[in-house]
Design a protein around this motif. Structure first.
Motif, mmCIF file in Angstrom:
data_model
loop_
_atom_site.group_PDB
_atom_site.id
_atom_site.type_symbol
_atom_site.label_atom_id
_atom_site.label_comp_id
_atom_site.label_asym_id
_atom_site.label_seq_id
_atom_site.Cartn_x
_atom_site.Cartn_y
_atom_site.Cartn_z
ATOM 1 N N ARG A 134 23.049 -18.728 36.963
ATOM 2 C CA ARG A 134 24.429 -18.892 36.273
ATOM 3 C C ARG A 134 24.467 -18.330 34.904
ATOM 4 N N LEU A 135 25.702 -17.618 34.604
ATOM 5 C CA LEU A 135 25.925 -17.048 33.241
ATOM 6 C C LEU A 135 26.248 -18.461 32.388
ATOM 7 N N ARG A 136 25.584 -18.255 31.067
ATOM 8 C CA ARG A 136 26.142 -19.169 30.078
ATOM 9 C C ARG A 136 26.171 -18.319 28.683
ATOM 10 N N SER A 137 27.486 -18.179 28.570
ATOM 11 C CA SER A 137 27.758 -17.030 27.494
ATOM 12 C C SER A 137 27.348 -15.661 27.982
ATOM 13 N N ARG A 138 26.259 -14.868 27.227
ATOM 14 C CA ARG A 138 25.941 -13.734 27.836
ATOM 15 C C ARG A 138 24.550 -13.727 28.340
ATOM 16 N N SER A 139 24.059 -14.996 28.574
ATOM 17 C CA SER A 139 22.693 -15.307 29.138
ATOM 18 C C SER A 139 22.780 -15.909 30.452
ATOM 19 N N ALA A 140 21.545 -15.897 31.269
ATOM 20 C CA ALA A 140 21.579 -16.550 32.442
ATOM 21 C C ALA A 140 20.729 -17.732 32.446
ATOM 22 N N THR A 189 17.523 -16.569 30.479
ATOM 23 C CA THR A 189 17.010 -15.204 29.872
ATOM 24 C C THR A 189 17.713 -14.783 28.486
ATOM 25 N N PRO A 190 17.332 -13.563 27.978
ATOM 26 C CA PRO A 190 17.861 -13.236 26.761
ATOM 27 C C PRO A 190 19.398 -13.039 27.109
ATOM 28 N N GLU A 233 25.342 -4.645 35.471
ATOM 29 C CA GLU A 233 24.678 -5.244 36.783
ATOM 30 C C GLU A 233 23.102 -5.521 36.152
ATOM 31 N N HIS A 234 22.598 -6.830 36.526
ATOM 32 C CA HIS A 234 21.138 -6.915 36.205
ATOM 33 C C HIS A 234 20.602 -7.745 37.395
ATOM 34 N N THR A 235 19.057 -7.323 37.358
ATOM 35 C CA THR A 235 18.270 -7.791 38.479
ATOM 36 C C THR A 235 17.193 -8.741 37.856
ATOM 37 N N ILE A 236 17.085 -9.891 38.217
ATOM 38 C CA ILE A 236 16.156 -10.916 37.920
ATOM 39 C C ILE A 236 15.222 -11.141 39.204
ATOM 40 N N THR A 237 13.829 -10.734 38.915
ATOM 41 C CA THR A 237 12.909 -10.886 39.843
ATOM 42 C C THR A 237 11.849 -11.956 39.491
ATOM 43 N N VAL A 238 11.695 -12.911 40.599
ATOM 44 C CA VAL A 238 10.657 -13.858 40.237
ATOM 45 C C VAL A 238 9.560 -13.807 41.144
ATOM 46 N N ARG A 239 8.221 -13.730 40.548
ATOM 47 C CA ARG A 239 6.946 -13.635 41.038
ATOM 48 C C ARG A 239 6.198 -14.813 41.116
ATOM 49 N N ALA A 240 5.435 -15.031 42.421
ATOM 50 C CA ALA A 240 4.656 -16.318 42.381
ATOM 51 C C ALA A 240 3.339 -15.886 42.907
ATOM 52 N N VAL A 280 17.276 -11.900 42.344
ATOM 53 C CA VAL A 280 18.803 -12.174 42.449
ATOM 54 C C VAL A 280 19.477 -11.226 41.556
ATOM 55 N N VAL A 281 20.768 -10.790 41.925
ATOM 56 C CA VAL A 281 21.440 -9.755 41.178
ATOM 57 C C VAL A 281 22.836 -10.303 40.731
ATOM 58 N N LEU A 282 23.096 -10.087 39.389
ATOM 59 C CA LEU A 282 24.417 -10.760 38.931
ATOM 60 C C LEU A 282 24.744 -9.558 38.091
ATOM 61 N N ARG A 283 26.173 -9.918 37.650
ATOM 62 C CA ARG A 283 26.888 -8.779 36.802
ATOM 63 C C ARG A 283 27.826 -9.551 35.700
ATOM 64 N N VAL A 284 27.528 -8.777 34.504
ATOM 65 C CA VAL A 284 28.127 -9.375 33.342
ATOM 66 C C VAL A 284 29.179 -8.306 32.949
ATOM 67 N N GLU A 285 30.521 -9.104 33.131
ATOM 68 C CA GLU A 285 31.771 -8.419 32.517
ATOM 69 C C GLU A 285 31.625 -8.241 31.162
ATOM 70 N N LYS A 286 32.547 -6.975 30.942
ATOM 71 C CA LYS A 286 32.797 -6.650 29.264
ATOM 72 C C LYS A 286 33.618 -7.921 28.938
#
Length: 743
Positions: free
Chosen positions: A659-665, A711-712, A718-725, A737-743
């Motif tokens: 979830r986006l909070r301001s410009r970080s996730a 995240t920063p 569009e941004h991709t966040i990959t989690v590795r275990a 997970v893929v999310l998009r940040v609007e202008k």
């Protein structure tokens, strides 16, 4: 040293011996490969006790000489000898400063001189048979007449008189220390004066001998220099040796033989001890009461009153480890080392005909016979610790003066009729059965060789050992009828016939068969998942002609391959049998071991672990000595590894909530594993570097963990966040997970 020669079990003699022994004694599990102690070279006999037997340079044994005690001086040391034209022997010693006259034919012995000083190191007879003696310390030279009356003829104001020699013109030369000089007395009489004919750069001139052409040779102690003193003219250096001390000299023809001593070289790196070997000597002053191996003095003091046998306070002494050598030196100074020893110090020399030299040694009172090729014969041993002086006797024999305790011996080489050889104990390693004893004897009719053997289980023979066996007389081989044991000792009795027949003993061989011991496995280690061990090359079998013993182990090369596991171990076999291995595995909830690999030669094994369900396992290694033993007689050894995990299932990275909070996730995710604890978890933003995150409870200690991270700030787009275990077994899984940040 002994030769330890394994024998192939295909030998007819060895096999028949093993069967005979097995029928005579209760049979344990026996190794199949017989072994033997073989004594054929000189070095093989260094640990035997010889009585009336000589050990030749080629390793043969023969009757040596008859030894007759002429004098027990009842004092510690006898240093010097002289023999007059009537065959009488004079001997001087310490620490009571006495000179004895002995009838060399075995008659009476009498003391003819009792010096005020403590030691007599030098004796000489002039052309008329008059005896002269040099004393120490505070040395003086005395003339001793037939009745024993003394006259001091020379006082050089030196501490030690080491040697006396008359030259071809009847002049007396006196070798001294502490100032390392040789004086010549042109006219010997009361209060004679001496001319210095050699002023050496050393503290002591230790030895002298008369050479051809009237020259006198002298040897020093400190730099080991051989000097020549001519009848007229100045003295000169013949040879600057690498040794410290020239203890004795003998001249044969134009050649000079010198017995030389030197400390063992120190190890590099400072004050380390000397290398193995060498004879320990303590350098003592002559007034310390004997008891050192040699009498070499440290620097002393002058100007003191002459002592009257009182014992001086002993200064500290420093033991040193010495070795010795005998050199042959030409008049031109060419030197050749004939013999060197770290066990026997050469202390005395005497000619023995045909270019051979007798060498009296310290340590065990042995007299060696050295020829011009350097071949040495262990000629005879006397009942004393060291032989300090040797002179020829009438006929083929010689006279020896010895110390600890001081005795004089006559040695007659042609008179020996019998002798014995007794070995020290031989160690078979552990309990063994005994095969045949055999030897080669070159004997004329009437001569004989008889062996006997005893066995036991202590390194030194004692009352627990068996009795000596019956006599063995068959040189071709007789089964040893003694109890099974770890140690064995043998003795041989040599007897010459009445006609003096020749007798030579050589090539003694004693066969034995060790109990078969099971292999031992140690240090079984299961390596981390993915490690693969590969052989870099197999080792060859045992040496050609020897038993099929353990081959050299090949080295293991490591690599990585997912899904593979490896185990490595170490093994030993007391019989040095060739071993084969089998690897078994068993899960913690199972009861039977299953085979993973068999008939293995290397001490490591790799396998594909992906065929094993996740779980806790152990590995069992079984080693067998079957390759070296007959069917049905092989023994095994086993070892079980510590428990280890097999985990082939990767963890599961659940659905990622971002979830986006301001410009970080803000990101939340759950990671689980079906078998092992969740290991490390990391995320990557847009395929950038991995960033490690910790579980919400801060410790990854269970098979299911929840993670939250932020995240920063993200740029629009569009941004991709990959989690590795990754779990603790190294299995890896990922989700994104893929999310998009609007202008």
């Amino acid at each position: 040293m002994r030769s330890h020669v394994p024998l192939s079990s295909t030998s007819t003699l060895v096999v028949s011996v093993a069967l005979a022994v097995a029928s005579a004694w209760p049979r344990p599990a026996l190794a199949s490969t017989s072994q033997a102690w073989v004594l054929r070279n000189r070095g093989d006999f260094q640990d035997v006790n010889l009585t009336g037997v000589a050990l030749s340079g080629d390793g043969s044994l023969r009757l040596s000489a008859k030894v007759t005690s002429l004098l027990d001086a009842a004092q510690p040391n006898l240093w010097c000898l002289a023999r007059d034209g009537k065959g009488r022997v004079y001997v001087g010693g310490g620490n009571e400063g006495k000179v004895f006259r002995v009838d060399a034919a075995g008659g009476k012995a009498e003391m003819i001189f009792d010096a005020d000083e403590l030691e007599v190191h030098a004796l000489a007879l002039d052309a008329g048979g008059v005896l002269y003696a040099g004393t120490s310390p505070y040395g003086a030279v005395y003339r001793i007449d037939e009745s024993g009356a003394r006259t001091m003829v020379f006082n050089p104001e030196e501490t030690y008189i080491w040697a006396l020699v008359f030259d071809d013109r009847g002049r007396l030369l006196v070798a001294t220390g502490q100032r390392g000089k040789v004086y010549r007395i042109d006219s010997v009489g009361p209060n004679a004066s001496g001319k210095v004919v050699l002023d050496g750069r050393e503290d002591h001139i230790r030895s002298m001998a008369r050479g051809p052409g009237g020259s006198i040779y002298a040897g020093s102690d400190q730099s080991g220099i051989l000097y020549r003193i001519p009848l007229e003219g100045s003295s000169s250096v013949v040879y600057d040796s690498p040794m410290r001390e020239i203890a004795a000299l003998a001249v044969l023809g134009d050649s000079i033989y010198m017995a030389a001593l030197a400390p063992m070289p120190r190890q590099r790196g400072g004050g380390g001890s000397a290398p193995p070997g060498g004879v320990t000597r303590v350098r003592v002053t002559a007034d310390e009461g004997g008891g050192g191996d040699q009498e070499q003095p440290p620097a002393g003091e002058e100007g003191q009153e002459q002592p009257q046998r009182q014992q001086q306070a002993r200064p500290p002494v420093t033991p040193e480890s010495y070795f010795g050598a005998v050199y042959k030196v030409s008049p031109e100074g060419y030197a050749r080392k004939l013999w060197e020893s770290r066990e026997s110090l050469p202390l005395a020399l005497a000619p023995f005909g045909d270019g051979r030299v007798l060498v009296g040694t310290g340590g065990e009172g042995r007299v060696m016979l050295l020829d011009d090729t350097g071949s040495v014969t262990d000629f005879v041993a006397v009942q004393a610790q060291q032989v300090n002086a040797l002179i020829p006797a009438d006929g083929d024999g010689f006279i020896a003066a010895a110390s600890n305790l001081g005795q004089v011996f006559r040695v007659d080489p042609a008179a020996a009729r019998d002798g014995s050889v007794v070995s020290k104990s031989y160690d078979a390693g552990f309990t063994s059965s005994w095969g045949a004893i055999s030897w080669i004897a070159e004997a004329s009719a009437g001569s004989s060789v008889v062996f006997s053997v005893r066995t036991g289980n202590t390194e030194e023979p004692d009352d627990s050992w068996s009795q000596w066996s019956p006599d063995y007389t068959e040189s071709g081989g007789t089964v040893i009828e003694r109890p099974r044991a770890r140690y064995l000792q043998w003795k041989a009795m040599l007897k010459a016939g009445r006609g003096g027949e020749s007798l030579v003993l050589r090539n003694i061989q004693i066969n034995y068969l060790q109990d078969n011991l099971p292999p031992e496995i140690s240090a079984v280690e299961v390596l981390p998942a993915g490690v693969v061990l590969n052989s870099t090359g197999a080792g060859g079998e045992g040496a050609e002609g020897g038993p099929p013993g353990r081959r050299p182990q090949s080295q293991a090369r490591r690599s990585f391959e997912k899904g593979k596991r490896s185990v490595q171990w170490k093994s030993e076999d007391g019989n040095n049998d060739a071993l084969r291995y089998e690897v078994f595995f068993k899960a913690q909830d199972e009861t039977l071991w299953k085979s993973l690999g068999h008939d293995l030669e290397d001490e490591f094994f790799s396998w594909d672990a992906t065929a094993m369900p996740d779980g806790v396992y152990r590995i069992q290694i079984v080693a067998s000595d079957a390759p070296s033993n007959p069917p049905g007689t092989a023994l095994t050894g086993t070892h079980v590894s510590a428990a280890f995990d097999v985990d082939n299932t990767p963890p599961v990275v659940g659905a990622i909530e971002a979830r986006l909070r301001s410009r970080s996730a803000e990101v939340k995710v759950t990671v689980s594993d079906s078998f092992s604890v969740v290991g490390d978890v990391a995320y990557s933003l847009d395929a950038d570097d991995w960033i490690t995150v910790l579980p919400d409870d801060r410790i990854a200690d269970s098979m299911k963990e929840s993670y939250s991270f932020r995240t920063p700030e993200l740029a629009p787009g569009e941004h991709t966040i990959t989690v590795r275990a990754r779990d603790r077994a190294g299995n890896t899984a990922a989700n994104k997970v893929v999310l998009r940040v609007e202008k």
